[in-house]
Write an enzyme that holds these catalytic residues in place. Structure first.
Site, PDB file in Angstrom:
ATOM      1  N   ARG A 117       0.876  -1.570   7.801  1.00  0.00           N
ATOM      2  CA  ARG A 117       0.917  -0.145   8.144  1.00  0.00           C
ATOM      3  C   ARG A 117      -0.114   0.563   7.272  1.00  0.00           C
ATOM      4  O   ARG A 117      -0.765  -0.076   6.445  1.00  0.00           O
ATOM      5  CB  ARG A 117       2.314   0.431   7.921  1.00  0.00           C
ATOM      6  N   GLU A 156       2.975   8.654   2.859  1.00  0.00           N
ATOM      7  CA  GLU A 156       2.329   8.090   1.668  1.00  0.00           C
ATOM      8  C   GLU A 156       0.855   7.763   1.875  1.00  0.00           C
ATOM      9  O   GLU A 156       0.451   6.588   1.882  1.00  0.00           O
ATOM     10  CB  GLU A 156       3.089   6.850   1.200  1.00  0.00           C
ATOM     11  N   GLU A 317      12.088  10.366  -1.322  1.00  0.00           N
ATOM     12  CA  GLU A 317      12.630   9.008  -1.185  1.00  0.00           C
ATOM     13  C   GLU A 317      13.042   8.481  -2.548  1.00  0.00           C
ATOM     14  O   GLU A 317      12.369   8.739  -3.551  1.00  0.00           O
ATOM     15  CB  GLU A 317      11.561   8.034  -0.659  1.00  0.00           C
ATOM     16  N   GLU A 365      11.414  -4.951   5.525  1.00  0.00           N
ATOM     17  CA  GLU A 365      12.283  -4.328   4.518  1.00  0.00           C
ATOM     18  C   GLU A 365      13.761  -4.645   4.729  1.00  0.00           C
ATOM     19  O   GLU A 365      14.629  -3.855   4.372  1.00  0.00           O
ATOM     20  CB  GLU A 365      12.002  -2.817   4.488  1.00  0.00           C
TER      21      GLU A 365
HETATM   22  C1  GAL Z   1       8.032   3.884   0.384  1.00  0.00           C
HETATM   23  C2  GAL Z   1       7.766   4.061   1.868  1.00  0.00           C
HETATM   24  C3  GAL Z   1       8.981   3.722   2.684  1.00  0.00           C
HETATM   25  C4  GAL Z   1       9.569   2.421   2.236  1.00  0.00           C
HETATM   26  C5  GAL Z   1       9.873   2.482   0.776  1.00  0.00           C
HETATM   27  C6  GAL Z   1      10.476   1.229   0.219  1.00  0.00           C
HETATM   28  O1  GAL Z   1       6.888   3.769  -0.365  1.00  0.00           O
HETATM   29  O2  GAL Z   1       7.375   5.376   2.149  1.00  0.00           O
HETATM   30  O3  GAL Z   1       8.608   3.674   4.052  1.00  0.00           O
HETATM   31  O4  GAL Z   1       8.682   1.394   2.506  1.00  0.00           O
HETATM   32  O5  GAL Z   1       8.687   2.716   0.076  1.00  0.00           O
HETATM   33  O6  GAL Z   1      10.731   1.340  -1.160  1.00  0.00           O
END
Ligand code: GAL
Length: 681
Positions: A117, A156, A317, A365
């Site tokens: 991605r 990001e 997040e 994930e």
């Molecule tokens: C972030 C990302 C998420 C997910 C997460 C996992 O950097 O925006 O989509 O991948 O990490 O920790």
């Protein structure tokens, strides 16, 4: 003054996170359970659509957005807002296969294949066009949905592309930057060195790994250009969602990643309404204590908050359990979820959000922590911790919109970081610019003083103490600003490696620090010694008011010629024994201190107390492991005490309302290990 980041008062701290119902559309029972469990966990927000493009547009021009609308309706009917992402963080297969030019070219000049991605070219007009089509569809479909709280642009931003389109854009950027004058560029990049002279802007290439990487100015401009190119790209997305949404007032953000090397976030920050960021500290690692990990996280919050002063930001997040991408993916220990959430709010966030609500069954994930595990129930440790956090956050609703203020600031500058890391000399391993900024910030935190983290472009008005660690590059008329700051009564601390180069990485002539700072500090740096890791020196104080025992020196030691400053400390060892290592010059109503060597901060307490005292900033030395933060509301002050140590800590003379317990406090209180208290005054 309160500032509500969603354009309205919600009456709550947002508690939510990434939710991917598109993975579960064929499982209505699961979607139903999600709502039930969200309510139980005190979730009031879901971030949708971050990677949903292929579900929205499975084939070019064929759109399916009904499911999104239904999910948003359902969430809203159950009291849960939506933050809607534009899906440009990952592209559908058809897009890459039909239009390979949208994929990134790496630093060796090789184009990526479809996969992973975040690997699209930010300059590609075609990519911008395709993204605009799907963004428009989203804006038209749900841009006026009552549950829509915010637009989350892409995901990001990071990396870079070295394709021919980017190359030409980089050349255009340089033309504008150097007034279409190649001689000016040649001068500022010092291209007479190694025969690097350019005769036309069209000859300049990005710093390909296997190409030109030996011009400091070029490397720096590439980073500056990349930051601006991301910003330009992001603006296309922002303009599209705004233009096609009936509701034009929905704020926008994009999620940052703390002190992220690739992008000067301050450039992006100018174009968004609210700062949000993703935080994944390596809790319980084997290199540092839990308190240190928490303090690093607090510094990152301050860096993020500093990009839009006097308004809350968002913790977009964080992992409710463990992550899946670290070297060792350790479980978050009991109680950490809540304390980490409280820290975010204490540091100025109005949201606590997770990645992710429900664990995916497959793909990259599948083992990343989530509120709902593969067990699929609410009867798990992680769920219960999240629900308890939700309960606590409900009690902090009154904190929403309150802001933070400080009379002390640390300067952290992306350009400076890039230039310093790229510079030869010194050591490849010990420059540690960002860590050095963090260390000064942390030192003031020990005194209950939470500094802002600012840039050289910011106004210094209102500050009483400025620390500018390793300000190697002087740009944005910062030298003049610092002079005025001191003359008007401010206390300034400058350090080793200050003012070596101008904004194009050209060394100042006639001695460092340049641009008038020699006069401000009353000294010239003649040489800098780089120490091996086991080398130590020490600073012996000449007065007794900065320390009894002297300070331990490591990594860097500058040799000064002092012309016009008081010498407060001298080196104890080596051939520069007896030479100045700490100085102070009075200028106007203020003072400019210069610390010529990197010193172990543990021994520097008296010096920091002196700085804070002279700056007339109120301070109290806090016990180790106690974090103190303060937010200001309309008529209230909210004080957060976080005990991140393993011992109980006594807090003296606490008065106010304990917001979590809902009781009045009027006495000394014991704060148990790993517990927190929030007081409204
Ligand atoms: C972030 C990302 C998420 C997910 C997460 C996992 O950097 O925006 O989509 O991948 O990490 O920790």
């Amino acid at each position: 003054m309160k500032k509500y980041i969603f354009g309205k008062k919600l009456g709550a701290i947002v508690h939510g996170g990434d939710y991917n119902p598109e993975q579960w559309l064929e499982y209505p029972d699961i979607l139903k359970k999600d709502i039930e469990y969200m309510k139980q966990a005190g979730i009031n927000e879901a971030t949708l659509g971050v990677f949903s493009w292929a579900m929205y547009e499975p084939r070019e021009g064929e759109f399916h957005l009904d499911w999104l609308k239904q999910i948003m309706d359902n969430l809203y009917e159950n009291g849960i807002y939506t933050i809607l992402a534009t899906p440009s963080g990952a592209r559908p297969v058809w897009l890459d296969q039909k239009y390979p030019e949208v994929m990134r070219v790496d630093s060796k000049g090789i184009r990526n294949r479809h996969g992973f991605r975040h690997n699209h070219c930010m300059s590609s007009e075609l990519y911008r066009e395709k993204v605009s089509i799907i963004d428009r569809k989203l804006a038209e479909a749900v841009g006026d949905h009552p549950g829509l709280l915010m637009w989350h642009i892409s995901n990001e931003f990071g990396g870079e592309c070295y394709c021919d389109t980017c190359k030409v854009k980089f050349q255009d950027y340089l033309r504008a930057r150097f007034h279409n004058n190649i001689d000016e560029l040649n001068h500022e990049w010092w291209t007479a060195f190694w025969s690097k002279r350019y005769i036309d802007f069209s000859q300049i290439e990005p710093p390909y790994e296997n190409g030109e990487t030996a011009i400091m100015g070029l490397n720096l401009e590439w980073r500056r250009f990349t930051s601006r190119n991301f910003t330009e790209y992001m603006t296309v997305e922002i303009d599209t969602v705004r233009k096609y949404s009936k509701n034009k007032t929905v704020p926008v953000t994009t999620n940052f990643m703390k002190r992220f090397w690739d992008i000067d976030y301050r450039v992006l920050a100018d174009k968004i309404d609210v700062i949000s960021w993703d935080s994944y500290p390596a809790f319980h690692n084997d290199k540092e204590s839990y308190s240190d990990t928490m303090m690093e996280s607090a510094f990152d919050h301050a860096l993020m908050r500093g990009m839009k002063k006097e308004q809350p930001f968002m913790l977009m997040e964080s992992a409710p359990g463990q992550v899946n991408w670290m070297e060792y993916n350790k479980l978050k220990r009991p109680g950490v979820n809540e304390q980490f959430a409280l820290q975010a709010v204490a540091c100025g966030s109005d949201t606590v959000q997770y990645f992710q609500w429900r664990k995916s069954r497959g793909a990259a994930e599948q083992y990343h922590g989530a509120v709902i595990d593969h067990l699929g129930t609410n009867d798990t440790r992680v769920f219960k911790e999240v629900a308890a956090t939700g309960d606590t956050l409900k009690r902090l609703a009154c904190v929403e919109g309150s802001v933070m203020r400080s009379k002390a600031a640390i300067i952290f500058e992306w350009d400076n970081w890039w230039a310093l890391e790229n510079a030869g000399g010194l050591s490849r391993y010990t420059k540690k610019y960002d860590k050095t900024c963090q260390d000064y910030w942390t030192k003031l935190m020990e005194y209950g003083v939470e500094p802002d983290v600012i840039s050289t472009g910011d106004s210094l008005d209102g500050y009483r103490l400025i620390i500018a660690p390793m300000l190697y590059m002087l740009k944005d008329d910062i030298a003049d600003k610092l002079k005025r700051f001191v003359e008007n009564g401010g206390i300034l601390l400058g350090t080793y490696v200050t003012g070596y180069v101008n904004e194009n990485c050209l060394c100042y002539q006639g001695g460092f620090p340049g641009d008038g700072l020699k006069e401000l500090f009353g000294l010239t740096v003649e040489e800098i010694d780089t120490l091996y890791p086991s080398d130590r020196n020490a600073v012996q104080m000449t007065g007794s008011d900065v320390s009894k025992d002297g300070w331990e020196v490591c990594d860097y030691a500058e040799l000064l010629r002092v012309s016009d400053a008081e010498i407060l400390g001298t080196y104890k060892e080596d051939f520069y024994k007896g030479m100045a290592a700490l100085t102070c010059k009075v200028s106007g109503r203020g003072k400019a201190y210069y610390q010529a060597a990197r010193c172990v901060m543990d021994g520097m307490d008296m010096f920091f107390e002196k700085l804070l005292g002279e700056a007339e900033i109120e301070f109290h030395k806090h016990p180790k492991g106690l974090e103190y933060h303060r937010r200001y509301g309309e008529n209230s002050v909210y004080e957060f005490y976080l005990n991140t140590s393993d011992e109980d800590i006594s807090l003296q003379n606490l008065t106010g309302i304990d917001l979590i317990k809902g009781t009045a406090v009027r006495s000394d209180t014991v704060l148990p290990a790993r517990k927190s208290i929030v007081i409204e005054k």
